[in-house]
Design a protein around this motif. Structure first.
Motif, PDB file in Angstrom:
ATOM      1  N   VAL A   1      49.624  -7.612  -5.799  1.00 52.76           N
ATOM      2  CA  VAL A   1      49.096  -8.945  -5.506  1.00 52.76           C
ATOM      3  C   VAL A   1      48.885  -9.747  -6.781  1.00 52.76           C
ATOM      4  O   VAL A   1      48.304  -9.259  -7.759  1.00 52.76           O
ATOM      5  CB  VAL A   1      47.766  -8.842  -4.734  1.00 52.76           C
ATOM      6  N   GLY A   2      49.361 -10.990  -6.754  1.00 43.80           N
ATOM      7  CA  GLY A   2      49.164 -11.906  -7.869  1.00 43.80           C
ATOM      8  C   GLY A   2      48.304 -13.088  -7.465  1.00 43.80           C
ATOM      9  O   GLY A   2      48.138 -13.393  -6.275  1.00 43.80           O
ATOM     10  N   GLY A   3      47.751 -13.763  -8.464  1.00 40.74           N
ATOM     11  CA  GLY A   3      46.933 -14.945  -8.230  1.00 40.74           C
ATOM     12  C   GLY A   3      47.349 -16.074  -9.156  1.00 40.74           C
ATOM     13  O   GLY A   3      48.037 -15.856 -10.156  1.00 40.74           O
ATOM     14  N   ALA A   4      46.924 -17.268  -8.809  1.00 43.68           N
ATOM     15  CA  ALA A   4      47.216 -18.441  -9.634  1.00 43.68           C
ATOM     16  C   ALA A   4      46.095 -18.650 -10.652  1.00 43.68           C
ATOM     17  O   ALA A   4      44.926 -18.382 -10.372  1.00 43.68           O
ATOM     18  CB  ALA A   4      47.362 -19.675  -8.752  1.00 43.68           C
ATOM     19  N   LEU A   5      46.476 -19.132 -11.828  1.00 42.45           N
ATOM     20  CA  LEU A   5      45.516 -19.379 -12.905  1.00 42.45           C
ATOM     21  C   LEU A   5      45.808 -20.739 -13.518  1.00 42.45           C
ATOM     22  O   LEU A   5      46.900 -20.957 -14.048  1.00 42.45           O
ATOM     23  CB  LEU A   5      45.623 -18.274 -13.971  1.00 42.45           C
ATOM     24  N   ASN A   6      44.853 -21.648 -13.432  1.00 49.83           N
ATOM     25  CA  ASN A   6      45.021 -22.996 -13.982  1.00 49.83           C
ATOM     26  C   ASN A   6      44.144 -23.170 -15.216  1.00 49.83           C
ATOM     27  O   ASN A   6      42.923 -23.317 -15.102  1.00 49.83           O
ATOM     28  CB  ASN A   6      44.668 -24.043 -12.926  1.00 49.83           C
TER      29      ASN A   6
ATOM     30  N   PHE B   1      41.690 -14.216   1.143  1.00 51.68           N
ATOM     31  CA  PHE B   1      43.025 -13.723   1.497  1.00 51.68           C
ATOM     32  C   PHE B   1      43.346 -12.459   0.712  1.00 51.68           C
ATOM     33  O   PHE B   1      43.921 -11.505   1.239  1.00 51.68           O
ATOM     34  CB  PHE B   1      44.060 -14.818   1.247  1.00 51.68           C
ATOM     35  N   MET B   2      42.966 -12.440  -0.565  1.00 56.93           N
ATOM     36  CA  MET B   2      43.174 -11.233  -1.361  1.00 56.93           C
ATOM     37  C   MET B   2      42.381 -10.060  -0.789  1.00 56.93           C
ATOM     38  O   MET B   2      42.849  -8.907  -0.798  1.00 56.93           O
ATOM     39  CB  MET B   2      42.780 -11.491  -2.816  1.00 56.93           C
TER      40      MET B   2
ATOM     41  N   MET C   1      59.270 -12.482  -4.722  1.00 59.27           N
ATOM     42  CA  MET C   1      57.845 -12.564  -4.407  1.00 59.27           C
ATOM     43  C   MET C   1      57.569 -13.882  -3.697  1.00 59.27           C
ATOM     44  O   MET C   1      57.668 -14.944  -4.301  1.00 59.27           O
ATOM     45  CB  MET C   1      56.983 -12.481  -5.670  1.00 59.27           C
ATOM     46  N   PRO C   2      57.223 -13.842  -2.418  1.00 64.69           N
ATOM     47  CA  PRO C   2      56.843 -15.091  -1.758  1.00 64.69           C
ATOM     48  C   PRO C   2      55.436 -15.505  -2.159  1.00 64.69           C
ATOM     49  O   PRO C   2      54.553 -14.664  -2.333  1.00 64.69           O
ATOM     50  CB  PRO C   2      56.896 -14.715  -0.272  1.00 64.69           C
ATOM     51  N   HIS C   3      55.239 -16.810  -2.319  1.00 64.97           N
ATOM     52  CA  HIS C   3      53.887 -17.351  -2.376  1.00 64.97           C
ATOM     53  C   HIS C   3      53.455 -17.494  -0.919  1.00 64.97           C
ATOM     54  O   HIS C   3      54.227 -17.966  -0.077  1.00 64.97           O
ATOM     55  CB  HIS C   3      53.856 -18.727  -3.030  1.00 64.97           C
ATOM     56  N   ILE C   4      52.255 -17.106  -0.587  1.00 65.09           N
ATOM     57  CA  ILE C   4      51.728 -17.304   0.767  1.00 65.09           C
ATOM     58  C   ILE C   4      50.420 -18.068   0.635  1.00 65.09           C
ATOM     59  O   ILE C   4      49.482 -17.592  -0.005  1.00 65.09           O
ATOM     60  CB  ILE C   4      51.502 -15.976   1.502  1.00 65.09           C
ATOM     61  N   CYS C   5      50.382 -19.263   1.223  1.00 67.92           N
ATOM     62  CA  CYS C   5      49.178 -20.089   1.090  1.00 67.92           C
ATOM     63  C   CYS C   5      48.396 -20.117   2.397  1.00 67.92           C
ATOM     64  O   CYS C   5      48.940 -19.896   3.482  1.00 67.92           O
ATOM     65  CB  CYS C   5      49.527 -21.499   0.621  1.00 67.92           C
TER      66      CYS C   5
ATOM     67  N   LEU D   1      52.141 -13.560  -3.927  1.00 67.80           N
ATOM     68  CA  LEU D   1      51.215 -14.433  -4.643  1.00 67.80           C
ATOM     69  C   LEU D   1      50.316 -15.085  -3.600  1.00 67.80           C
ATOM     70  O   LEU D   1      50.788 -15.828  -2.733  1.00 67.80           O
ATOM     71  CB  LEU D   1      51.970 -15.499  -5.436  1.00 67.80           C
ATOM     72  N   ALA D   2      49.033 -14.794  -3.655  1.00 66.23           N
ATOM     73  CA  ALA D   2      48.068 -15.314  -2.683  1.00 66.23           C
ATOM     74  C   ALA D   2      47.440 -16.586  -3.236  1.00 66.23           C
ATOM     75  O   ALA D   2      46.769 -16.566  -4.269  1.00 66.23           O
ATOM     76  CB  ALA D   2      46.990 -14.274  -2.398  1.00 66.23           C
TER      77      ALA D   2
END
Length: 597
Positions: free
Chosen positions: A459-464, A440-441, A385-389, A414-415
């Motif tokens: 599609v995945g997302g980041a969670l902080n 982007f999503m 899975m590439p992260h794409i920023c 991962l967007a």
């Protein structure tokens, strides 16, 4: 009256104002709207040229007249709008020419407060509409939009004040049939036709006449009774001596516009790069005759080959409630990929489900994440899975990456918005941020519906969760889920407060959570992460477990034990682990994995 006229006739509108004004004055970067106050005679002369050329509808010189674009107070913007409308009315007086109030898109604001931004932008649109309504306007054109956002509210507001008003919306499109927001022409037409207060729709700007002809010819959502407009650019511009120059092609433009008219288009005209000569030639071709009926075109039936969906172990396991393990491997700064391929092989042998590849973290250039993810998946035989920023890519580049990844059978992405560029580097390196992770999503979701509908991206997302206000972060998580995120990777978790909050995260939505685990390798490493890397918080008691005098083996043993303890704590509350590999030490990750799985 205007709507009734269009039932039996077509109307030829004017051409470009901004680019034509720039060509006449030599001021390529100026807002022509300001000339409503400073050069009213010049603006009126342009209108008169278009009317003399055959235009029977002119648009007010107010496309960018809003306080966001002009960076002016609303009272000054109001004067610009009023002046623009009166100049157009004077030019049209006694000439049987309609005047349409021209409203362009208000620039979106990226400030992290999306709801507040939306309220401000909607209020600006209502202010623009009210300013025109106060002048007695009953014909409105919203043009060069990229989505239907705000149009329903603003159009309904206008119709409440003036039920007889005619409202028409136009959208800028790209050669591949998408708006600048990545929304397909088909979806735009479906959405705008659901807005009862909008009387007509169409396309302008973005492309030349042939692309718009093809877009309209292939548009399946258009009905015979729809009032449709087409106002193309003259073509594609080039930069000559630092000025934007369009090809002077009025004969060609008019020829294609005649073909567009034959499709049943009711409103025709020009956008960027067009001039009175383009309109003159088009008027000669059309001769302002009665509208031709929409042609009954034979439908070409193409053979549709069945699509074999690529396997997606991550999606399948998460959807069936199985626990998954993802391991992040950082791409190299150079062309040496033997190490990362070796580590990927080790992960596959250990039963890891997924390798994730970061996209130039910390804004430092590394090997492209999509290219490397494809190579790993192909040569190591493990899903990636590439992260794409969004930091380094505009919409075109983002779409290109997704297309390339799909060809290479990548199905997870991962967007992310991306780390900011350090201040010291900003003179040499420019960020893009054409999109945020949220928008982007939306782009990926649109491409999933249109281009990848038989085999979409997962599609995945980041969670902080290492933030003071975790509920705000939950709100962002919910917005990402609404836009298509099916799972989330958390930042590394070290703090009990975050672990205790995980059950609430699970209750907040139906998405899947992969808990982040980053093994610490030394006292110095722990201090660096805690003090210099945003989004990571390491308690003092964890740092004290390391001694600056420890050798590598001793420090790694402590790091492994700490990670095992944290993994066991979070495991009941997450759907999988997301290991962030420190310094390519994948052996540490696999050691941890053996103890917790």
């Amino acid at each position: 009256m205007f709507k009734e006229y269009l039932q039996k006739h077509s109307v030829l509108a004017d051409g470009a104002m901004g680019t034509y004004y720039a060509a006449l004055t030599g001021r390529d970067t100026a807002f022509s709207e300001l000339a409503n106050l400073t050069e009213p005679a010049q603006i009126q002369a342009i209108y008169c040229q278009y009317i003399e050329a055959g235009a029977r509808l002119i648009r007010t010189n107010t496309f960018s007249a809003n306080s966001f674009s002009l960076q002016l107070p609303q009272e000054e913007v109001k004067e610009i709008i009023k002046a623009g409308y009166h100049i157009a009315r004077q030019a049209a007086a006694g000439k049987n020419v309609w005047v349409a109030a021209d409203i362009g898109p208000v620039p979106e604001i990226i400030s992290g407060t999306a709801e507040g931004d939306r309220s401000r932008i909607l209020a600006e649109y209502l202010f623009l509409a009210d300013t025109f309504l106060a002048e007695g306007v009953d014909l409105f054109v919203f043009e060069t939009f990229s989505s239907t956002d705000y149009l329903a509210e603003v159009a309904a507001h206008i119709k409440r004040q003036r039920p007889e008003a005619f409202i028409w919306a136009q959208f800028a499109t790209t050669p591949d049939g998408f708006t600048r927001r990545g929304i397909s022409n088909e979806r735009i037409v479906r959405e705008v036709k659901q807005i009862a207060a909008i009387d007509a729709y169409g396309f302008n700007c973005g492309v030349g006449p042939t692309h718009l002809y093809n877009a309209l010819k292939n548009l399946t959502g258009r009905d015979r009774g729809d009032i449709v407009s087409v106002l193309p650019n003259a073509g594609y511009p080039e930069i000559v001596n630092e000025r934007t120059v369009y090809a002077q092609n009025p004969d060609y433009f008019a020829e294609v516009m005649e073909q567009i008219s034959a499709l049943g288009v009711r409103i025709l005209g020009g956008c960027c790069g067009t001039t009175p000569e383009h309109i003159r030639k088009t008027a000669q071709r059309l001769n302002q005759s009665a509208v031709s009926p929409v042609e009954d075109r034979p439908v070409t039936v193409r053979e549709v080959l069945p699509v074999k969906a690529a396997p997606n172990q991550l999606r399948d396991k998460l959807s069936h409630g199985e626990f998954v393990v993802a391991v992040e491997l950082d791409p190299p700064f150079d062309t040496s990929v033997d190490k990362i391929l070796h580590n990927a092989h080790l992960c596959r042998q250990a039963g890891v489900d997924l390798i994730t590849v970061a996209d130039s973290p910390m804004a430092k250039a590394r090997v492209d994440s999509v290219m490397l993810a494809a190579k790993i998946q192909r040569e190591a035989g493990i899903a990636t899975m590439p992260h794409i920023c969004c930091r380094d890519k505009n919409v075109n580049a983002l779409k290109s990456s997704l297309l390339a990844g799909h060809i290479e059978n990548l199905r997870n992405v991962l967007a992310v918005t991306g780390d900011a560029i350090a201040s010291a580097d900003k003179n040499e390196i420019k960020s893009v941020f054409n999109r945020t992770s949220l928008s982007f999503m939306e782009l990926i979701a649109e491409m999933n519906c249109e281009l990848f509908k038989d085999d979409p991206f997962y599609v995945g997302g980041a969670l902080n969760l290492n933030v003071a206000n975790k509920r705000v972060e939950l709100g962002r998580m919910a917005k990402k889920a609404e836009r298509g995120a099916a799972f989330f990777l958390t930042q590394p978790i070290f703090v009990d407060e975050v672990i205790d909050f995980l059950p609430e995260v699970k209750r907040a939505g139906a998405t899947k959570i992969l808990g982040g685990i980053m093994p610490l390798v030394s006292y110095r490493n722990a201090m660096f992460l805690n003090n210099e890397i945003p989004g990571i918080s390491i308690p003092e008691e964890h740092i004290r477990r390391f001694d600056p005098a420890m050798d590598r083996a001793q420090a790694e043993a402590v790091g492994i034990q700490l990670a095992v303890e944290l993994a066991r704590k979070i495991k009941p509350f997450v759907d999988g682990f997301y290991f962030i590999t420190p310094f390519n030490r994948v052996d540490m990750v696999l050691n941890i994995l053996r103890q917790v799985m």
